[in-house]
Design an enzyme around this catalytic site. Structure first.
Site, PDB file in Angstrom:
ATOM      1  N   ASP A 190       0.900  -1.266  -0.251  1.00  0.00           N
ATOM      2  CA  ASP A 190      -0.057   0.078   0.062  1.00  0.00           C
ATOM      3  C   ASP A 190       0.786   1.095  -0.079  1.00  0.00           C
ATOM      4  O   ASP A 190       2.057   1.242   0.195  1.00  0.00           O
ATOM      5  CB  ASP A 190      -0.957   0.062   1.100  1.00  0.00           C
ATOM      6  CG  ASP A 190       0.018  -0.048   2.625  1.00  0.00           C
ATOM      7  OD1 ASP A 190       0.361  -1.015   2.757  1.00  0.00           O
ATOM      8  OD2 ASP A 190       0.216   0.990   3.062  1.00  0.00           O
ATOM      9  N   ASP A 223       0.555   3.512   2.344  1.00  0.00           N
ATOM     10  CA  ASP A 223       0.286   4.290   3.612  1.00  0.00           C
ATOM     11  C   ASP A 223      -0.576   5.429   3.464  1.00  0.00           C
ATOM     12  O   ASP A 223      -1.724   5.058   2.941  1.00  0.00           O
ATOM     13  CB  ASP A 223       1.713   4.673   4.240  1.00  0.00           C
ATOM     14  CG  ASP A 223       1.625   4.774   5.658  1.00  0.00           C
ATOM     15  OD1 ASP A 223       1.092   3.913   6.350  1.00  0.00           O
ATOM     16  OD2 ASP A 223       2.100   5.825   6.189  1.00  0.00           O
TER      17      ASP A 223
HETATM   18  N1  LIG Z   1       1.142   1.085   5.609  1.00  0.00           N
HETATM   19  C1  LIG Z   1       1.745   0.587   6.506  1.00  0.00           C
HETATM   20  N2  LIG Z   1       2.139   0.845   7.672  1.00  0.00           N
HETATM   21  C2  LIG Z   1       2.618  -0.077   8.765  1.00  0.00           C
HETATM   22  N3  LIG Z   1       2.946  -1.289   8.475  1.00  0.00           N
HETATM   23  C3  LIG Z   1       2.334  -1.852   7.342  1.00  0.00           C
HETATM   24  N4  LIG Z   1       2.394  -3.031   6.713  1.00  0.00           N
HETATM   25  C4  LIG Z   1       1.769  -3.160   5.493  1.00  0.00           C
HETATM   26  N5  LIG Z   1       1.437  -1.641   5.190  1.00  0.00           N
HETATM   27  C5  LIG Z   1       1.859  -0.825   6.486  1.00  0.00           C
END
Ligand SMILES: Nc1ncnc2[nH]cnc12
Ligand SMILES: CSC[C@H]1O[C@H](OP(=O)(O)O)[C@H](O)[C@@H]1O
Length: 318
Positions: free
Chosen positions: A235, A237
């Site tokens: 992703d 974030d």
């Molecule tokens: N955006 C994110 N923040 C922290 N850990 C993650 N693991 C997968 N995506 C994450």
């Protein structure tokens, strides 16, 4: 052989430790030959049974020990993973290096979900509530170097297989990113970051973010184990104003492809290592003996219990 028919002890040598993260509870390229019940260590019990395997379809003498970081049913949240037990167990089994997999968020536009990253640096944003050292009890003082938290040699070894990962659902290929300053931010969680935090981590120089590289990397270093994490992006974030911040659904949506690529990459690594164990695993990557030099407390001043714990990790040193 079914899982329940596998032997629960293993007397052979173990070469490589693998820690699987979110969505990676086993690797299909590995054929189990023993299933050790969760191992009891002086720092508690491992988060999962330890599966000893060889590369599928071979009768190789190269053996891999696999631990599922969050448990086989994903029951340990990031803060409560028994990190010390997991690393101690791999060290006790005599692994020569540890390869770790982690689902991460991307903090950079060019690192797309489904890309992989081999970070070389860490920014620790955990909250000091995880047990993150074997050397932090009264009666035992030690300070290990951590300026270079990953094994560059291991990263280079993995990078030679960069073309093995793919994304069949997209015209755009998957990339394995590897540069000297690539940085993983480790946050406490379990909530994801706010937009403001996510933007701050970008300003810090972060490339990806997860909740598990600390204390895993620190403990590997204290165990003198060459350690490299393969970060698997799921992703973007929360830093992109124009897009929804990360949700667990977004993460899950990319786990299947990432798991497939983890298998493809792990296969290449394991087959190659089984053919010839790389030099950094033979030599210990410059870490061998470092713990002895890092401990300031005189052995004659250590308690019996402290010595017993140290001997679990380093039977030859004390
Ligand atoms: N955006 C994110 N923040 C922290 N850990 C993650 N693991 C997968 N995506 C994450
Ligand atoms: C489910 S997203 C957050 C979760 O995913 C990562 O886990 P792991 O590193 O074990 O793959 C991240 O660190 C968080 O624990």
């Amino acid at each position: 052989m079914t899982k329940s028919e596998l032997p629960s002890i293993f007397n052979g040598t173990v070469d490589l430790g693998i820690i699987g993260g979110t969505g990676l509870y086993n690797l299909d390229c590995l054929e189990p030959i023993a299933l050790l019940p969760p191992m009891v260590t002086p720092w508690g019990i491992t988060s999962s049974p330890v599966t000893i395997s060889q590369f599928v379809g071979t009768d190789s003498h190269f053996h891999v020990a696999f631990i599922a970081r969050h448990g086989v049913n994903h029951e340990y949240p990031p803060t409560r993973v028994p990190f010390r037990a997991n690393m101690a167990a791999l060290k006790n089994l005599n692994c020569k290096a540890v390869l770790s997999f982690s689902a991460v968020g991307s903090l950079q536009a060019h690192i797309k979900p489904r890309d992989f990253v081999l970070p070389q640096q860490i920014i620790d944003r955990t909250k000091g509530i995880r047990q993150s050292s074997y050397l932090n009890d009264e009666g035992l003082v030690g300070h290990v170097g951590f300026g270079q938290p990953f094994s560059e040699k291991f990263a280079e070894y993995i990078y030679q297989f960069k073309d093995s990962i793919t994304n069949p659902e997209s015209e755009e290929p998957c990339h394995l990113h590897y540069e000297k300053d690539m940085t993983v931010v480790c946050m406490e969680g379990p909530q994801f970051s706010t937009r403001a935090e996510s933007k701050m981590y970008r300003m810090f120089g972060g490339h990806v973010i997860n909740m598990s590289v600390i204390p895993e990397a620190k403990l590997a270093r204290e165990c003198e184990l060459p350690y490299q994490m393969i970060c698997m992006s799921t992703d973007y974030d929360a830093w992109r104003d124009e897009a929804e911040p990360v949700t667990v659904e977004t993460v899950i949506g990319n786990l299947t492809n990432n798991g497939r690529n983890a298998n493809l990459l792990a296969s290449k690594i394991i087959v190659s290592m089984a053919k010839e164990i790389p030099e950094f695993m033979h030599s210990g990557d410059g870490l061998r003996g470092s713990i002895r030099k890092s401990i300031s407390t005189k052995p004659e001043a250590m308690s019996k219990e402290t010595l017993e714990k140290l001997r679990y990790l380093f039977p030859d040193y004390w």
